[in-house]
Design an enzyme around this catalytic site. Sequence first.
Site, mmCIF file in Angstrom:
data_model
loop_
_atom_site.group_PDB
_atom_site.id
_atom_site.type_symbol
_atom_site.label_atom_id
_atom_site.label_comp_id
_atom_site.label_asym_id
_atom_site.label_seq_id
_atom_site.Cartn_x
_atom_site.Cartn_y
_atom_site.Cartn_z
ATOM 1 N N SER A 10 0.834 -1.211 0.000
ATOM 2 C CA SER A 10 0.000 0.000 0.000
ATOM 3 C C SER A 10 0.861 1.252 0.000
ATOM 4 O O SER A 10 0.604 2.207 -0.741
ATOM 5 C CB SER A 10 -0.890 0.024 1.251
ATOM 6 N N SER A 157 -13.478 1.824 2.730
ATOM 7 C CA SER A 157 -12.489 1.380 1.741
ATOM 8 C C SER A 157 -11.401 2.433 1.598
ATOM 9 O O SER A 157 -11.673 3.574 1.204
ATOM 10 C CB SER A 157 -13.157 1.137 0.388
ATOM 11 N N GLN A 159 -9.128 2.367 -0.578
ATOM 12 C CA GLN A 159 -8.904 2.638 -1.995
ATOM 13 C C GLN A 159 -9.847 3.726 -2.488
ATOM 14 O O GLN A 159 -9.437 4.639 -3.210
ATOM 15 C CB GLN A 159 -9.081 1.356 -2.812
ATOM 16 N N ASP A 311 -7.109 -7.760 4.770
ATOM 17 C CA ASP A 311 -6.346 -8.692 3.937
ATOM 18 C C ASP A 311 -5.862 -9.921 4.710
ATOM 19 O O ASP A 311 -5.297 -10.840 4.114
ATOM 20 C CB ASP A 311 -5.150 -7.976 3.301
HETATM 21 C C1 S3P Z 1 -5.682 -1.269 0.120
HETATM 22 C C2 S3P Z 1 -6.920 -1.241 0.664
HETATM 23 C C3 S3P Z 1 -7.736 -2.436 0.901
HETATM 24 C C4 S3P Z 1 -6.897 -3.704 0.813
HETATM 25 C C5 S3P Z 1 -5.948 -3.686 -0.345
HETATM 26 C C6 S3P Z 1 -5.003 -2.510 -0.240
HETATM 27 C C7 S3P Z 1 -4.980 0.004 -0.101
HETATM 28 O O1 S3P Z 1 -8.757 -2.480 -0.067
HETATM 29 O O2 S3P Z 1 -7.726 -4.826 0.719
HETATM 30 O O3 S3P Z 1 -5.189 -4.870 -0.397
HETATM 31 O O4 S3P Z 1 -3.758 -0.004 -0.342
HETATM 32 O O5 S3P Z 1 -5.638 1.050 -0.034
HETATM 33 P P1 S3P Z 1 -10.158 -1.663 0.125
HETATM 34 O O6 S3P Z 1 -9.815 -0.261 0.264
HETATM 35 O O7 S3P Z 1 -10.945 -1.917 -1.111
HETATM 36 O O8 S3P Z 1 -10.776 -2.280 1.332
#
Ligand code: S3P
Length: 425
Positions: A10, A157, A159, A311
Site C-alpha cells: 500500500s 475502503s 482505496q 487482507d
Molecule cells: C488497500 C486497501 C484495501 C486492501 C488492499 C489494499 C490500499 O482495499 O484490501 O489490499 O492499499 O488502499 P479496500 O480499500 O478496497 O478495502
Amino acid sequence: MIVRVPGDKSVSQRALLLAALAEGESRLRGVLPSADPRSTAGALRAMGAVIPPLPDDGSEIRVVGRGLRGLEAPRSPLDLGNSGTGTRLLLGVLAGQPFESVVDGDASLRSRPMARVTDPLGAMGARFEWLGEVGRLPVRVRGGALKGLEYDLPVASAQVKSALLLAGVVGGVPVGLTEPGASRDHTERMLRGCGVSVLTHVRGPGRRVELRDPPARLRPLDLDVPGDLSSAAFVVLAGLLGVTPGPVTVEGVGLNPTRDGMLDLFRRMGGRLTVEATGDAGGEPVGRITIEGGTLRPIEVDEADVTAAVDEIPAVAVAAVRAPGVTRIRGAGELRVKETDRIRAVAVNLKALGVDVVETDDGLDVTGTDAPLQGRVDAFDDHRIAMVFGVLGAAPGNRIEVEGRESVEVSFPGFWSLLERLRHG
Ligand code: S3P
C-alpha cells in the site's frame, strides 16, 4: 530466528503515485519490487513520470515528478495488471488530468467493481465510459476541471477514500468524506508528508476525513517504505501453526494502527505475540513482531475486526483450522470482491482438505481439527490465497499442493524461499 518481509504494498503504490505528482525529485527506499507496484510504475511512466526500474534489493530510487496536472496523455491503454489499489488510486489522479486515457487490467482486475470510485469521481466532474461490462474495466476516462465533493462512503475502503482525496489534490478542490469504518490511513499520512493538510475526526466506528485547502504543488518525498504487515501475517501464521520450530521475529515492519487488527485477532486466538515499536518510517510507525507459538482457540470475528485486518482474514480462517471449536467470521462481504472471492476460495480449499467449513453471505464458520491435512488446493490467481495455504501445507503433518504458486509475485517475491527457511531454520 529473525526475518524481514518486503516493502509495504500500500505504501509503495502511494509513494510512486505521489512522487509522480510532486514537483522535483523524490527519493524512495524499500519500494516493494513486486508485480503490483511495477504495474503502477509502468502506468505512471507511460504518462511521463521518470521512474527507474524497481530494484530487487529495495535500494533507493529517484523519481522525477511531473507536478499535479503535468502528466501526459498515454499513447496506449494503461495496464494495471492485478493491482486494484493502483487502479483505483490512479482513477482518482486521472479524473483531474486534462486528457483521455483507458485503464485496463488482467482477468481478475476486470472482474472487480470500479463504480465505487467512478460514481463519486463522476460527481466531481470526471467522465467514464465502460468499454466492456458496466462498472468493470476496461474504462475510458475523460478527466478535467473538477468540483469539490462531500460524500458518505457506503463501505469502509481505503482505496475509494484515497482515490477521492487524490482527485481533490489534483483538481485543487476540497473533499469531505465520511466512512462507516476506519480504513487504513496511509494516503492521509503521506499527503501530510507532501505538505497537504488532511484532517481526520473519529465518528463512532468510522471517520470523517477532510481535505480543505489543497496546495498548488506537492513537496517531493524522502521516504523509507516499512516492511508489509500483511506479508508479516504469513510469518505470524507460520509461527502459530508450528511451521517454525522456535520463536520468530519479523523486523522493520509497519505497524499502522488502522490496519494492525490481525495482531489483536491472533492474540484473541491464543497466539503469543510480542510487538515492539522501534521508530518511524515515512510517517508510519515501525517495529518488530515476535511470535512464540500458542495454543489456538476459536474466536468470533465481526465487521470492525474485518476492516482493521481486511487482507488477513484468510490467514485467520486458516489459523482457525487448528483451533478446536468453531471460529465464526462475519461482516466480511468485502472479501468477495478482492483479487478473487476470498470467502469462496478459502471455503473451497478447506473443504478439499477435509475441513468442516460453512460459507455464509459475508463470512465463514471454520471448525478446528487436529487431523493431518493432505490434498491439492487452488490459489485462484490470488497471492494471499496461495500464501495462506502454502503456510498451512508447511505445518507439521500436512501435505498440501498449491496450484498457482507463482501468484505470490503480486506482493511477496521470495515468499516460497522464506517459507522454507521458516520451516528448516
Ligand atoms: C488497500 C486497501 C484495501 C486492501 C488492499 C489494499 C490500499 O482495499 O484490501 O489490499 O492499499 O488502499 P479496500 O480499500 O478496497 O478495502
